[in-house]
Design a protein around this motif. Structure first.
Motif, PDB file in Angstrom:
ATOM      1  N   ARG A  87       0.904  -1.215  -0.111  1.00 38.86           N
ATOM      2  CA  ARG A  87       0.101  -0.032   0.024  1.00 38.86           C
ATOM      3  C   ARG A  87       0.888   1.281   0.032  1.00 38.86           C
ATOM      4  N   ILE A  88       1.983   1.323   0.776  1.00 44.38           N
ATOM      5  CA  ILE A  88       2.782   2.152   0.866  1.00 44.38           C
ATOM      6  C   ILE A  88       3.482   2.429  -0.442  1.00 44.38           C
ATOM      7  N   HIS A  89       4.028   1.611  -1.183  1.00 45.47           N
ATOM      8  CA  HIS A  89       4.690   1.681  -2.405  1.00 45.47           C
ATOM      9  C   HIS A  89       3.574   2.364  -3.519  1.00 45.47           C
ATOM     10  N   GLN A  90       2.348   2.213  -3.165  1.00 49.08           N
ATOM     11  CA  GLN A  90       1.402   2.632  -4.237  1.00 49.08           C
ATOM     12  C   GLN A  90       1.159   4.084  -4.383  1.00 49.08           C
ATOM     13  N   LEU A  91       1.769   5.024  -2.979  1.00 49.16           N
ATOM     14  CA  LEU A  91       1.921   6.294  -2.964  1.00 49.16           C
ATOM     15  C   LEU A  91       3.235   6.944  -3.827  1.00 49.16           C
ATOM     16  N   SER A  92       3.064   8.308  -3.963  1.00 47.05           N
ATOM     17  CA  SER A  92       3.989   9.182  -4.523  1.00 47.05           C
ATOM     18  C   SER A  92       5.361   8.703  -4.026  1.00 47.05           C
ATOM     19  N   GLU A  93       6.266   9.281  -4.379  1.00 47.65           N
ATOM     20  CA  GLU A  93       7.781   8.822  -3.715  1.00 47.65           C
ATOM     21  C   GLU A  93       7.931   9.850  -2.699  1.00 47.65           C
ATOM     22  N   GLU A  94       7.411  11.027  -2.577  1.00 44.91           N
ATOM     23  CA  GLU A  94       7.479  11.986  -1.343  1.00 44.91           C
ATOM     24  C   GLU A  94       6.683  11.511  -0.177  1.00 44.91           C
ATOM     25  N   ALA A  95       5.580  11.227  -0.754  1.00 41.52           N
ATOM     26  CA  ALA A  95       4.485  10.469   0.549  1.00 41.52           C
ATOM     27  C   ALA A  95       5.031   9.186   0.948  1.00 41.52           C
ATOM     28  N   ARG A  96       5.458   8.400   0.167  1.00 40.58           N
ATOM     29  CA  ARG A  96       6.020   7.044   0.518  1.00 40.58           C
ATOM     30  C   ARG A  96       7.217   6.991   1.684  1.00 40.58           C
ATOM     31  N   ASN A  97       7.953   8.113   1.528  1.00 37.18           N
ATOM     32  CA  ASN A  97       9.036   8.255   2.334  1.00 37.18           C
ATOM     33  C   ASN A  97       8.693   8.751   3.799  1.00 37.18           C
ATOM     34  N   ARG A  98       7.838   9.288   3.877  1.00 36.81           N
ATOM     35  CA  ARG A  98       7.065   9.889   5.098  1.00 36.81           C
ATOM     36  C   ARG A  98       6.424   8.669   5.720  1.00 36.81           C
ATOM     37  N   VAL A  99       5.451   8.344   4.855  1.00 33.54           N
ATOM     38  CA  VAL A  99       4.516   6.980   5.531  1.00 33.54           C
ATOM     39  C   VAL A  99       5.365   6.095   5.984  1.00 33.54           C
ATOM     40  N   THR A 100       6.218   5.588   5.162  1.00 33.62           N
ATOM     41  CA  THR A 100       7.162   4.603   5.521  1.00 33.62           C
ATOM     42  C   THR A 100       7.814   4.835   7.038  1.00 33.62           C
ATOM     43  N   SER A 101       8.349   6.132   7.201  1.00 33.03           N
ATOM     44  CA  SER A 101       8.885   6.360   8.536  1.00 33.03           C
ATOM     45  C   SER A 101       7.676   6.324   9.685  1.00 33.03           C
ATOM     46  N   VAL A 102       6.538   6.611   9.358  1.00 38.55           N
ATOM     47  CA  VAL A 102       5.484   6.736  10.488  1.00 38.55           C
ATOM     48  C   VAL A 102       5.131   5.353  10.580  1.00 38.55           C
ATOM     49  N   ILE A 104       6.987   2.530  10.364  1.00 41.70           N
ATOM     50  CA  ILE A 104       8.111   1.761  11.042  1.00 41.70           C
ATOM     51  C   ILE A 104       7.982   2.003  12.284  1.00 41.70           C
ATOM     52  N   VAL A 105       7.850   3.270  12.593  1.00 44.87           N
ATOM     53  CA  VAL A 105       7.919   3.915  14.358  1.00 44.87           C
ATOM     54  C   VAL A 105       6.427   3.227  15.024  1.00 44.87           C
ATOM     55  N   SER A 106       5.581   3.302  14.171  1.00 44.99           N
ATOM     56  CA  SER A 106       4.121   2.921  14.719  1.00 44.99           C
ATOM     57  C   SER A 106       4.272   1.257  14.855  1.00 44.99           C
ATOM     58  N   TYR A 107       4.866   0.699  13.984  1.00 50.98           N
ATOM     59  CA  TYR A 107       5.139  -1.070  13.901  1.00 50.98           C
ATOM     60  C   TYR A 107       5.872  -1.278  15.157  1.00 50.98           C
ATOM     61  N   PHE A 108       7.086  -0.582  15.532  1.00 47.60           N
ATOM     62  CA  PHE A 108       7.681  -0.995  16.796  1.00 47.60           C
ATOM     63  C   PHE A 108       7.102  -0.411  17.936  1.00 47.60           C
ATOM     64  N   LEU A 109       6.435   0.755  18.033  1.00 51.59           N
ATOM     65  CA  LEU A 109       5.689   1.313  19.149  1.00 51.59           C
ATOM     66  C   LEU A 109       4.670   0.147  19.477  1.00 51.59           C
ATOM     67  N   GLY A 110       4.001  -0.450  18.402  1.00 54.57           N
ATOM     68  CA  GLY A 110       3.096  -1.316  18.922  1.00 54.57           C
ATOM     69  C   GLY A 110       3.569  -2.762  19.158  1.00 54.57           C
ATOM     70  N   GLY A 111       4.668  -2.924  18.690  1.00 48.96           N
ATOM     71  CA  GLY A 111       5.403  -4.279  19.259  1.00 48.96           C
ATOM     72  C   GLY A 111       5.875  -3.899  20.506  1.00 48.96           C
ATOM     73  N   SER A 112       6.396  -2.795  21.021  1.00 49.92           N
ATOM     74  CA  SER A 112       6.785  -2.409  22.362  1.00 49.92           C
ATOM     75  C   SER A 112       5.613  -2.556  23.312  1.00 49.92           C
ATOM     76  N   LEU A 113       4.384  -1.890  22.834  1.00 51.26           N
ATOM     77  CA  LEU A 113       3.253  -1.783  23.780  1.00 51.26           C
ATOM     78  C   LEU A 113       2.745  -3.486  23.923  1.00 51.26           C
ATOM     79  N   GLY A 114       2.803  -4.222  22.853  1.00 51.65           N
ATOM     80  CA  GLY A 114       2.318  -5.423  22.976  1.00 51.65           C
ATOM     81  C   GLY A 114       3.049  -6.399  23.808  1.00 51.65           C
ATOM     82  N   SER A 115       4.507  -6.192  23.656  1.00 53.45           N
ATOM     83  CA  SER A 115       5.177  -6.938  24.550  1.00 53.45           C
ATOM     84  C   SER A 115       5.256  -6.587  26.097  1.00 53.45           C
ATOM     85  N   TYR A 116       4.953  -5.329  26.488  1.00 51.23           N
ATOM     86  CA  TYR A 116       4.659  -4.850  27.697  1.00 51.23           C
ATOM     87  C   TYR A 116       3.185  -5.324  28.434  1.00 51.23           C
TER      88      TYR A 116
END
Length: 153
Positions: A87-102, A104-116
């Protein structure tokens, strides 16, 4: 061999097999995502993850039940990850970079919350508490997914 050594060896073999199954299924998840759409694939994988936690809560006290549950969990999570990245790769290149960052950060925050929450639940409610937290997280994910589907389509 001692029981501990056999257990360690078995855990490495099982975790390796689980990783292999997930890696082998990822290309199929990508193809399904291309054919049916990422929204469909994410929805199916939420159901797979709910099934995994159901198996883990009912049969997780047996080795084979634990293996089946973890394989389903890995398949569902890995396939969701592939679909979300598609889904992210379907976006424009500028949006893709920002959304990928968000993402990945959300993915790891969710993993941390799930671990806790998993650790907390295990400490206070044992194995069933961990499974309930997992099920609840997927019910929330399903509700957000359905809500997002209504706004998109």
């Amino acid at each position: 061999m001692s029981g501990l050594l056999i257990g360690i060896l078995l855990s490495h073999v099982v975790s390796g097999l689980i990783g292999i199954v997930g890696a082998l299924f990822s290309p199929s998840a990508g193809k399904i995502s291309d054919r049916k759409g990422t929204q469909f694939t994410v929805g199916i994988n939420i159901v797979v993850i709910i099934t995994a936690y159901t198996v883990l809560s009912i049969l997780g006290f047996k080795l084979w039940g634990l293996i089946v549950g973890v394989i389903l969990l890995d398949l569902g999570v890995q396939s969701c990850n592939v679909s979300n990245q598609a889904r992210i790769h379907q976006l424009s290149e500028e949006a893709r970079n920002r959304v990928t960052s968000v993402y990945i950060v959300s993915y790891f925050l969710g993993g941390s919350l799930g671990s806790y929450l998993g650790t907390f639940s295990f400490q206070h409610f044992s194995w069933i508490g961990v499974c309930v937290v997992g099920l609840l997280s997927q019910l929330v994910a399903g509700a957000v997914h359905i809500s997002g589907s209504r706004h998109v389509g």
